[in-house]
Design a protein around this motif. Structure first.
Motif, PDB file in Angstrom:
ATOM      1  N   HIS A 119       0.848  -1.190   0.000  1.00 30.98           N
ATOM      2  CA  HIS A 119       0.000   0.000   0.000  1.00 30.98           C
ATOM      3  C   HIS A 119       0.885   1.242   0.000  1.00 30.98           C
ATOM      4  N   GLU A 144      -5.681   1.636  -5.192  1.00 34.61           N
ATOM      5  CA  GLU A 144      -6.606   1.790  -4.067  1.00 34.61           C
ATOM      6  C   GLU A 144      -7.889   2.421  -4.605  1.00 34.61           C
ATOM      7  N   SER A 159     -11.367   0.411  -0.563  1.00 30.54           N
ATOM      8  CA  SER A 159     -11.351   1.234   0.652  1.00 30.54           C
ATOM      9  C   SER A 159     -12.578   2.128   0.697  1.00 30.54           C
ATOM     10  N   HIS A 170     -13.792   5.619   2.150  1.00 33.37           N
ATOM     11  CA  HIS A 170     -13.300   6.875   2.736  1.00 33.37           C
ATOM     12  C   HIS A 170     -14.434   7.866   2.957  1.00 33.37           C
ATOM     13  N   HIS A 202      -7.650  -0.722   5.251  1.00 35.12           N
ATOM     14  CA  HIS A 202      -7.887  -0.154   6.597  1.00 35.12           C
ATOM     15  C   HIS A 202      -9.322  -0.358   7.113  1.00 35.12           C
ATOM     16  N   ASP A 213       0.745   2.203   3.939  1.00 36.69           N
ATOM     17  CA  ASP A 213      -0.006   3.332   3.370  1.00 36.69           C
ATOM     18  C   ASP A 213       0.914   4.550   3.223  1.00 36.69           C
TER      19      ASP A 213
HETATM   20 ZN    ZN Z   1      -7.180   4.784   2.105  1.00 34.08          ZN
END
Ligand code: ZN
Ligand code: ZN
Length: 251
Positions: free
Chosen positions: A6, A70, A94, A96, A142, A211
């Motif tokens: 990541h 991502e 992901s 967000h 995450h 990340d």
């Molecule tokens: Zn992210």
């Protein structure tokens, strides 16, 4: 063969996408003892990616280079066809944002005060579950990002996350231990040990990622993530090549 899948070589600055930009990440990873890295740029940079750059980086970077992305998952955004036909090693799904609330954005914390915290968690995990159910993603990013500012639900988080974890297990996706959370207000790895313990029971594999948005962040606090996984009972990590999963001993 430790890997960090990541990495954001373009950070939040965006193009140009070239070897000069990515090489410091490869060098930092090599110094950190990693043998494999994977870039997972934000999908809003998809059109800026030059796939030849990854191949050239691998030639000069002394490290295996994987290619991921991502994807900022939203059920309203159905741009999945754009992802087809490219040589991805993995896609990270992901969440967000909840609706148009980009909850992890600096300055957006106020949204936590204006709604019920258990509803926020439930809505968030419902989106994570929907992301997994698309079957598109090899890695779920995450898992408990919603804790970023330290807001905790009243109901046990494992109960709130259970439907999402079931969908992740059914989809065959893996979770990442994302150490970036240690550098956010919550100061914890994503996801929490209790969620990982449940993931372990459900036989959900894991990766460890930083990340990193800058070279000096590559592989950060990896030893802490390894320690957490050992305590829970994990003894291997998932690796990816062309969206196929393999496993390596935990290291
Ligand atoms: Zn992210
Ligand atoms: Zn990221």
């Amino acid at each position: 063969m430790p890997a960090d899948y990541h990495l954001h070589g373009l950070g939040h600055e965006g193009p140009p996408h070239n070897v000069e930009r990515l090489l410091p990440f490869a060098r930092a990873a090599h110094r950190a003892g990693l043998t494999e890295i994977g870039f997972a740029e934000h999908d809003f940079y998809l059109a800026d990616l030059d796939f030849d750059v990854f191949a050239r980086l691998e030639q000069c970077g002394q490290i295996k280079v994987r290619v991921g992305l991502e994807v900022d998952f939203s059920p309203d955004k159905q741009h999945w066809q754009e992802l087809d036909g490219r040589p991805w090693d993995y896609l990270i799904g992901s969440v967000h944002a909840i609706g148009d609330w980009a909850f992890d954005y600096p300055g957006e914390e106020g949204g936590f005060a204006s709604r019920d915290i258990d509803t926020i968690y439930a809505d968030y995990f419902a989106l994570v579950g929907r992301a997994a159910a698309t079957g598109l993603f090899q890695i779920i990013g995450h898992l408990d990002l919603i804790k970023i500012y330290g807001h905790r639900p009243r109901q046990p988080v494992v109960e709130l996350a259970e439907p999402a974890l079931q969908l992740i297990a059914a989809s065959g996706a893996v979770l990442e231990l994302n150490t970036a959370g240690l550098f956010k207000p919550v100061a914890e790895i994503y996801p929490s040990p209790e969620l990982l313990a449940r993931a372990f029971e459900l036989n959900i594999p894991v990766t460890i990622s930083s990340d990193a948005h800058a070279p000096e962040e590559v592989g950060r606090q990896r030893a802490q993530a390894v320690e957490i996984l050992r305590r829970i009972g994990y003894n291997c990590l998932a690796t990816f090549c062309r969206r196929q999963m393999f496993t390596e001993p935990l290291a």
